[in-house]
Every structure is written in C-alpha cells, then in structure tokens.
Write an enzyme that holds these catalytic residues in place. Structure first.
Site, mmCIF file in Angstrom:
data_model
loop_
_atom_site.group_PDB
_atom_site.id
_atom_site.type_symbol
_atom_site.label_atom_id
_atom_site.label_comp_id
_atom_site.label_asym_id
_atom_site.label_seq_id
_atom_site.Cartn_x
_atom_site.Cartn_y
_atom_site.Cartn_z
ATOM 1 C CB ALA A 15 0.288 0.269 -5.899
ATOM 2 C CD GLN A 53 -0.004 8.333 -6.477
ATOM 3 O OE1 GLN A 53 -0.912 8.594 -5.691
ATOM 4 N NE2 GLN A 53 1.009 9.161 -6.685
ATOM 5 C CB SER A 54 -1.044 2.074 -1.937
ATOM 6 O OG SER A 54 -1.863 1.522 -0.937
ATOM 7 C CG ASN A 55 -6.402 5.022 -2.665
ATOM 8 O OD1 ASN A 55 -6.062 6.175 -2.942
ATOM 9 N ND2 ASN A 55 -6.923 4.206 -3.561
ATOM 10 C CG PHE A 56 -4.486 -0.491 2.659
ATOM 11 C CD1 PHE A 56 -4.981 -0.007 3.857
ATOM 12 C CD2 PHE A 56 -4.423 -1.864 2.474
ATOM 13 C CE1 PHE A 56 -5.410 -0.868 4.856
ATOM 14 C CE2 PHE A 56 -4.853 -2.735 3.469
ATOM 15 C CZ PHE A 56 -5.334 -2.233 4.668
#
Length: 355
Positions: A93, A95-98
């Site tokens: 996404a 705002q992906s943290n990954f």
C-alpha cells in the site's frame, strides 16, 4: 542478548505432535536486528481492563523506524544475498511499512530498492501520498512505481517481475519479494523466531493478540508458539479481509510454512482463531472503534499505535475483553507491530476529532 539470538537460530524446532528435518539456521538470514525486542507490562491498562496486559515491542526492532517487517526481511534478504542480488523489488500500500522497511534494509546492505505502491485505500488526502512512509522511502533513495489496483496480488507481483526483467536487461540482479500466496512465505520464518522468543521471555501467558493481514506475522508467531508446546490462544485481528476469507488465507499460509519447515500443518491450522470486529470500514480506514483504541493507548500508557495494524489489533483486544473471550485476570500479550510513520499520512483523519 546476542547469545540468546544465537540459541534461537541454532536450536531445532520440535513439538510434541510434529517433527522437523530442517532447523531455522538452514535458511539464509541477513542480520538486521540486534536482539530480542522488549516485553513491557502495561500497568495502567492492566488495572483498568482487569487483566495482566503486556506489550511485545516489535515497534522497537530498530532498523529504519522499526516494526514487525524487519523480522520478515531478515529471511527475504538472506535469500536475496544468497542469490547475489543487488536490487530488491517489493509491493504494498502507499503507506506500507513493509516497503519502507525493505528500502531501509536495502540501504543497510548496499542494495537498491524498487517500491511499488498500490492504490488500496480510496479517498485519501494529499498528505497520504507525500508524508510518513512515502517520505522516509524517498529519503532512503528508493525508486517508486505505482500499481492502480489494491486487491490484485497476482497482478502486482507480475508488474514487479516485468520491472525486474527490465533491470536484468541492464545487467542488474533483481530479487522480488512476492505478495501473492503462490510463493514460499519466507518472511513468516521471522515470526517463528519471534514466537519462540516470546515463549522464552514469558512461558506462561494465556493469550497473544496479533494483527492478521498477509498472514506472515500471524502464521509465523502461531507456529512458533505451537512448536514451543505452548497451549496459549493466538488471536488474529483481521486488518484487511473478513474472518471467513482470512481463515482461508491462514490455512494456505500455514500449509506453505509447514512445507518450508517440513512439518505437519494440521496442528497449526487447528489453532487458527481470527476476528474481524475491528476491521470496518476496511483496510487502512479508521472507525470510531479504531480511533478510540489508538487514543486510549496513547493517553493511558504514552504509547502510539498506527491506524492500519496496531490500533485495530488493540481494538480487537478490547473487544475480546468486553465479550469475555479474554477473561479477568488472564495474562495477555499484544504484539505491537510498529508502523508509526503512517500516523502522519492520516493526520487529516485523526486531527478532526482531537481537542
């Protein structure tokens, strides 16, 4: 601290109803963490809720603002380095943290990163596309590409492979971290380690509450707990799909994880427990329930949660307490998965209801 991690890496995983031919140290692993994350008692919330509540602080994994993805990336980057890769490609996404964590790991290991951002969360403001994890990834020097769909895992992976082919034609050596279920869940191995780590830190807890999205964190931690012969309940709080769809996904993830470890999947699958009361109105969207949980943790313990994963996890935990599924006096661990940079991408959604 370091000897403890070495012990976790070298010991063979065994359980009362399953055996394993491989040990975790048979999988290549990049060193991205410095040691076990803290286990912290939440005294005020424990008193208020009538339970013995602890927080497993995987927001403090260290690298690039921390978070649970660091554990997963140790195994993905281990395999990438084994293959001689110089570039990592990953999708997630906006705002992906990954993807932010992958960019940080790539920088640490002297590699390039290509981050594909998917349109999973509709009707977000401009700050969602420029602040938080997006800003951090740009500071880290990541290349960005876009994918217009948010629920097309196969298509998102295919787009990464198309970009990887372009890089190969220019002499680069890319490695794709896949999103879809048709690939071995190497990242889940990081949470097998975490489940074992938790059981060594606290052998006698009654329940652990974790977010359940891709299934790697939930499935890996469940496997680690089961393989330590620990009978505690592992609750997975749905953050992306409803409990029926998530249970199907978890069955697949656990089967593929069991295949990796060469163990029987059934004792893992029999322990799947998912709830979706905190999911509405959907992935990456705030509800009053989620916002209240985020504010309660901040104002009672001074600890921030992110809107996408950890706030919904805590909202799910509060639901379990309110319905009696978590009973008074029980010792409960909540996994804090980090993701705090995303707070800044949600500032307009949050600030309207704040004093």
């Amino acid at each position: 601290m370091f000897s403890f991690i070495a012990h976790l890496r070298s010991r063979k995983i065994e359980g009362p109803t399953m055996t394993q031919k491989n040990s975790l140290d048979s999988f290549p692993r990049a060193q991205l963490m410095t040691g076990p994350t803290p286990l912290e008692r939440l005294d005020r919330l424990s008193s208020e809720l009538g339970i013995d509540l602890w927080l497993k602080r995987d927001d403090l994994t260290g690298l690039g603002f921390g978070g649970n993805k660091t554990r997963q990336l140790e195994f993905y980057f281990g395999e990438a380095l084994r293959q001689g890769a110089d570039t990592i490609l990953i999708t997630g996404a906006v705002q992906s943290n990954f993807v932010r964590s992958a960019a940080a790991a790539a920088a640490k290991l002297g590699m390039q990163s290509v981050l594909q951002l998917e349109e999973r969360v509709p009707d977000m403001g401009a700050e969602y596309y420029s602040s938080g994890n997006v800003l951090l990834a740009k500071i880290l020097g990541a290349e960005h590409m876009s994918y217009p769909e948010g629920e097309d895992e196969a298509g998102a992976d295919a787009a990464l492979h198309a970009r990887a082919d372009e890089l190969k034609s220019r002499g680069r050596k890319p490695y794709v971290i896949h999103l879809g279920l048709n690939h071995p869940p190497l990242g889940a191995l990081g949470y097998v380690v975490a489940g074992q780590e938790l059981c060594h830190q606290m052998p006698d807890f009654d329940a652990v509450v974790v977010p359940s999205g891709s299934g790697a964190t939930h499935g890996g931690l469940l496997a680690g707990v089961v393989l330590e012969d620990n009978a505690s309940t592992v609750f997975g709080v749905c953050v992306r799909r409803d409990h029926e769809k998530q249970k199907v996904r978890m069955n697949t993830v656990l089967q593929k994880l069991a295949d990796l470890l060469e163990i029987d999947a059934v004792p893992l699958q029999d322990r799947i427990n998912v709830l979706d009361e905190a999911l509405p109105p959907g992935y990456g969207k705030l509800s009053g329930m989620t916002r209240a949980a985020l504010e309660k943790m901040a104002r009672t313990e001074g600890i921030f949660l992110d809107p996408v994963y950890s706030a919904k996890t805590f909202a799910g935990l509060l639901h379990l307490v309110n319905t009696g599924e978590i009973q008074p006096g029980q010792k409960v661990v909540m996994l804090h998965t980090g993701g705090l940079p995303a707070l800044f991408g949600y500032q307009n959604e949050l600030v309207n209801d704040l004093p």
